[in-house]
Design an enzyme around this catalytic site. Structure first.
Site, PDB file in Angstrom:
ATOM      1  N   ILE B 218       0.826  -1.203   0.000  1.00 50.56           N
ATOM      2  CA  ILE B 218       0.000   0.000   0.000  1.00 50.56           C
ATOM      3  C   ILE B 218       0.867   1.263   0.000  1.00 50.56           C
ATOM      4  CG2 ILE B 218      -1.663   1.316   1.392  1.00 50.56           C
ATOM      5  CD1 ILE B 218      -2.933  -1.357   2.202  1.00 50.56           C
ATOM      6  N   ASP B 260      14.019   4.424  10.510  1.00 49.34           N
ATOM      7  CA  ASP B 260      13.102   3.700  11.379  1.00 49.34           C
ATOM      8  C   ASP B 260      12.180   4.746  12.007  1.00 49.34           C
ATOM      9  OD1 ASP B 260      11.803   2.411  13.409  1.00 49.34           O
ATOM     10  OD2 ASP B 260      13.589   1.449  14.240  1.00 49.34           O
ATOM     11  N   ALA B 288       3.597   3.517   7.576  1.00 46.18           N
ATOM     12  CA  ALA B 288       4.414   2.432   8.139  1.00 46.18           C
ATOM     13  C   ALA B 288       3.632   1.716   9.234  1.00 46.18           C
ATOM     14  CB  ALA B 288       5.709   2.995   8.702  1.00 46.18           C
ATOM     15  N   ALA B 297      -4.310 -14.509  24.666  1.00 45.98           N
ATOM     16  CA  ALA B 297      -3.845 -15.486  25.652  1.00 45.98           C
ATOM     17  C   ALA B 297      -2.382 -15.883  25.420  1.00 45.98           C
ATOM     18  CB  ALA B 297      -4.728 -16.727  25.608  1.00 45.98           C
ATOM     19  N   TYR B 350      -2.894  -5.019  17.293  1.00 46.08           N
ATOM     20  CA  TYR B 350      -3.029  -4.262  16.041  1.00 46.08           C
ATOM     21  C   TYR B 350      -4.259  -3.346  16.098  1.00 46.08           C
ATOM     22  CZ  TYR B 350      -3.277  -3.550  10.950  1.00 46.08           C
ATOM     23  OH  TYR B 350      -3.314  -3.007   9.684  1.00 46.08           O
ATOM     24  N   LYS B 354      -4.579   0.634  15.719  1.00 52.28           N
ATOM     25  CA  LYS B 354      -5.326   1.250  14.624  1.00 52.28           C
ATOM     26  C   LYS B 354      -6.542   2.032  15.146  1.00 52.28           C
ATOM     27  CE  LYS B 354      -2.730   0.011  11.188  1.00 52.28           C
ATOM     28  NZ  LYS B 354      -2.005   1.036  10.401  1.00 52.28           N
TER      29      LYS B 354
END
Lengths: 431, 445
Positions: B218, B260, B288, B297, B350, B354
């Site tokens: 992307i 980075d 990025a 878990a 994640y 987001k």
């Protein structure tokens, strides 16, 4: 004649691919692949796509006959304007230094506005020649017009003719390898095994630290899955280095001090440096890291035992310092190519030696000692590796960046080469 | 694989078979190219607005064939629904039913776009009812569309006019092929800020844009799209990805910055490079990102922390530096994800990052506006990339065919188009928006 005033040649930046030990990451890459990759990384970093550069110059020490126009072919495979002229240079391990120095001179004289210089070498994809007798037969075959003549030429081939003659690092005139030559010099200057191992360890530690602080982020573009020099041993210790057996000068017996740890291995890689006039840099909004002040080549008679094979830079440095009215101590960084730890230490010792400086360099006083904390501060060939022609570009780009980071001062660069030659250079920071 | 299926169900004998079996038949989407027409046919404008005439004139100036109230038998490229003056749910009926009659005349790749006002708690109940009702109606209409046609809406906050730069830019965006994979979504125009480009073909001319994570997928598509739209692009990625990054740069005339994004001085390096080399920094795309999926878990600190560090903490730190530098008119666009809205099994870390992007964007809008800038986010759904190619085939097929109204995954270019639009000056009035590029997937609705 009064020296004509010339303009500055500035180093804008550089790029190299990570250096790989021979027969590792780049086994399937040719000189052209590697030089093109180094060039493409530079083009991308500085936005040179489609630009016509004044010239691109560089070369390789080990070169296939098909690579007669290596640098031009690499330019044609790059994103630069195909109308960019290019030419090959060959001066053994000083190839990159000579290419970049000559380009800098052309910029100083106003003949070029921009230029890219560098070098490439692979010992993994080395050219292999056929034996001289087989070559003779093959040429005869090519000349033959009739079937009978062709068959008669072919009939001369014997199994022994088929053994290839691979290039070695042996000097044609002495039959000694570079390492064996240096072993004699190392012994003559009484350089200890410990001193060599310490220098080797410092090289690895310095290079590893430079990677850690991101120093190479704008100097290296990965290639073939490699993003770091794979010769680097960050965990190298004196103890580990001390365990290695001597690799060169084995006939010296107990006095053999050069090991695989304090000598550079055969390496594959490529490097390039972007140079320009101040006007060029300004008009393209490009950085100016350092001025390329001067460079000097020297050669010594190693054939008749007059001097060690790799000692020419000691001579070149004396001449260059005098011409520039500088003392050996007037530098903030010293980059002495670590062909072998023994080479660096022999050179430093020679500069401190009154007799050597008087009799061989023709000086009234020794050049003296340097501040060792300014020597190869970001590591050098022992850790990074040494793809012969690519070493000059690696050192010049890194040194220019070091000077720019410091914001002032100058650096001395010294690169020895086969054939008893050497090239040294002075860079000066741009504030 | 997606293409092969699409080919089979849309051509020849297999098309008939697919119809017979009732297989889902993903349509070919109408995507943007610089020389393609804005809509595939005439646009029918329905409903009332004080600005209706002015708006129609503008559509004509965009080269569109505009029909008011009734299109007759003409094939249609789009329908514009002017709903801003409705005051009671009953008033929605004539317009929606007229639109319904015209639906059969829509060409493949047509666009239905509504313009309405937001429902707020302060509104009279009947007013709030009709306004909130539009939301449901438009999203439902999106699910009825066929042939790659889509339905989206523009919501004008009270002081904003339907001909304000961002309202017009949003309308043009929804009409065009740039919004091919956006369906059932609303963009809220907050104010009259922003400026339309001189040349709609090169809306980013003269801008300097930085794209992080640009070496592949992307990010590379974003870099290509920004360059196509006229921006000078700086592509940023990890030093380890430098070779792919150089390839991207050399195909679009960009410069590379190996960096980075979690480095403490990342923003400074970006500003030094963009301003030093190219004269300014106008657009930053925080693309990025990494995934380190595991069920919670089984999650270790390394996986959790690295995702947070790269996907959101780095953006917060960089934005702080950009704001401190008071760069004029800086437009920031961040990559969120539908996972951050709907959640996704094995992606707690994640989704936290987001979802965090969405929170950050909404809360940063005011800060960026102080220097004439803006911030927005794009939340992609299922996009065909190397990353999603690794999802097991069953899950992938469901994600592609069943969940989105458009019955297919999107392309990196679809995300890139939305980012280019939100990074343009025309989108300044859309400050703080989060736009989903998901083909109207059920996930994240």
């Amino acid at each position: 004649m009064a020296q004509q005033s010339v303009r500055n040649a500035v180093i804008i930046g550089g790029n190299r691919i990570p250096f790989a030990r021979s027969n590792t990451a780049y086994v399937d890459a040719s000189n052209q692949d590697m030089f093109t990759a180094a060039l493409e990384g530079l083009v991308a970093r500085y936005g040179l796509q489609g630009q016509r550069m004044g010239a691109v110059s560089g070369g390789a020490v080990l070169k296939h006959s098909k690579d007669f126009n290596l640098i031009r072919e690499s330019v044609l495979g790059s994103s630069l304007d195909p109308a960019t002229p290019a030419y090959d240079v060959q001066m053994a391990c000083a190839t990159g230094m000579e290419a970049i120095g000559s380009l800098a001179n052309k910029i100083k004289l106003g003949q070029l506005e921009s230029a890219i210089g560098g070098g490439v070498d692979t010992t993994s994809d080395a050219p292999i020649a056929v034996s001289e007798s087989l070559r003779g037969i093959l040429l005869e075959l090519a000349r033959a017009r009739t079937t009978k003549a062709k068959l008669s030429a072919l009939a001369k081939i014997r199994p022994s003719h088929l053994a290839p003659s691979a290039p070695g690092t042996g000097e044609p005139r002495t039959g000694l390898s570079m390492g064996d030559h240096q072993a004699l010099t190392t012994q003559a200057w009484k350089i200890t095994r410990e001193a060599q191992d310490e220098l080797a360890m410092a090289s690895h530690a310095n290079l590893a630290a430079a990677y850690d602080r991101g120093f190479f982020n704008d100097l290296i573009t990965p290639f073939n899955g490699l993003s770091k020099d794979n010769n680097l041993r960050a965990d190298s210790t004196l103890e580990k280095l001390g365990k290695l057996k001597p690799a060169f000068g084995k006939n010296l017996g107990d006095e053999a001090t050069m090991t695989a740890g304090n000598s550079t291995p055969l390496t594959d890689g490529a490097s390039v440096v972007l140079l320009g006039s101040e006007e060029y840099a300004r008009s393209h909004d490009l950085p100016m890291l350092a001025n390329f002040v001067d460079f000097e080549a020297a050669a010594v008679d190693f054939v008749h035992g007059g001097e060690g094979l790799l000692m020419a830079p000691a001579y070149a440095t004396a001449r260059m310092l005098e011409r520039n009215n500088l003392a050996l101590q007037d530098f903030d960084f010293y980059e002495i190519h670590e062909a072998f730890a023994g080479t660096v230490l022999s050179t430093l010792k020679a500069w401190e030696d009154e007799e050597f400086c008087r009799e061989k360099l023709g000086l009234q006083a020794p050049l003296g000692a340097i501040d060792r904390s300014k020597l190869n501060v970001n590591g050098s060939s022992l850790a990074a590796g040494h793809p012969f022609a690519a070493t000059g570009g690696r050192i010049i780009a890194s040194t220019a960046k070091m000077l720019h980071e410091k914001g002032s001062g100058r650096a001395l660069i010294s690169v020895c080469a086969a054939g008893g030659q050497g090239v040294v250079a002075i860079l000066e920071a741009r504030s | 694989m997606a293409d092969k299926y699409m080919e089979l169900v849309n051509t020849g004998a297999t098309k008939k078979l697919a119809k017979l079996l009732g297989l889902p038949r993903p349509p070919r989407l109408r995507r943007y190219t610089p020389d393609s027409p804005l809509l595939p046919g005439p646009v029918l404008v329905l409903g009332a607005s004080a600005r209706a005439q002015e708006l129609s004139d503008i559509l004509v100036s965009w080269g569109l064939d505009v029909r008011r109230h009734d299109a007759g038998e003409a094939k249609l490229g789009g329908i514009l629904l002017l709903l801003e003056e409705l005051d009671h749910p009953q008033s929605l009926s004539p317009i929606m039913l007229s639109a319904g009659r015209a639906l059969r005349q829509l060409l493949p790749g047509a666009r239905v776009v509504s313009i309405s006002r937001p429902a707020t708690a302060e509104d009279d109940p009947a007013l709030a009812a009709v306004r909130q009702g539009i939301d449901g109606a438009i999203r439902s209409l999106g699910r009825e569309m066929r042939g790659g046609s889509t339905t989206n809406g523009i919501v004008l906050e009270e002081s904003t006019s339907a001909v304000s730069p961002s309202a017009l830019a949003a309308l043009r965006f929804f009409f065009s092929g740039r919004s091919a994979y956006i369906d059932g979504q609303f963009l809220t125009v907050r104010n009259d800020d922003g400026a339309l480009p001189d040349d709609f073909g090169r809306p980013l001319a003269g801008k300097v844009a930085v794209v992080t994570g640009a070496a592949r997928g992307i990010g590379a598509a974003i870099a290509r799209t920004l360059a196509r739209d006229g921006a000078q692009v700086v592509v940023v990625d990890m030093p380890q990805a430098g070779d792919s990054l150089a390839k991207v740069a050399n195909t679009i005339g960009a410069t590379t910055l190996q960096l980075d994004v979690t480095a403490p001085n990342a923003a400074q390096q970006i500003m030094d490079h963009a301003i030093g080399r190219h004269g300014s920094l106008d657009i930053v795309v925080h693309n990025a990102g990494i995934t380190r999926d595991k069920l919670l878990a089984n999650m270790d600190a390394g996986r959790w922390d690295s995702v947070i560090a790269v996907n959101i903490a780095s953006q917060l730190r960089m934005n702080e530096a950009f704001l401190a530098a008071k760069l004029p008119n800086l437009r920031v666009v961040s990559l969120a994800s539908t996972s951050g809205i709907a959640g996704n099994r094995g992606q707690t870390n994640y989704a936290a990052s987001k979802g965090g992007v969405i929170g950050m964007v909404r809360s940063s809008a005011k800060l960026f506006a102080e220097n004439g800038g803006s911030i927005a986010a794009v939340a992609p759904g299922f996009i065909e990339t190397d990353m999603t190619a690794k999802i097991p085939v069953g899950t992938r097929t469901v994600a592609r065919l069943v969940l989105p109204s458009l019955m297919q995954g999107g392309l990196p270019e679809d995300v890139a188009e939305a980012i280019s639009f939100l990074g343009s000056d025309a989108a300044a009035g859309l400050n703080g928006q989060v736009l989903r590029v998901c083909g109207q997937s059920l996930v994240g609705a």
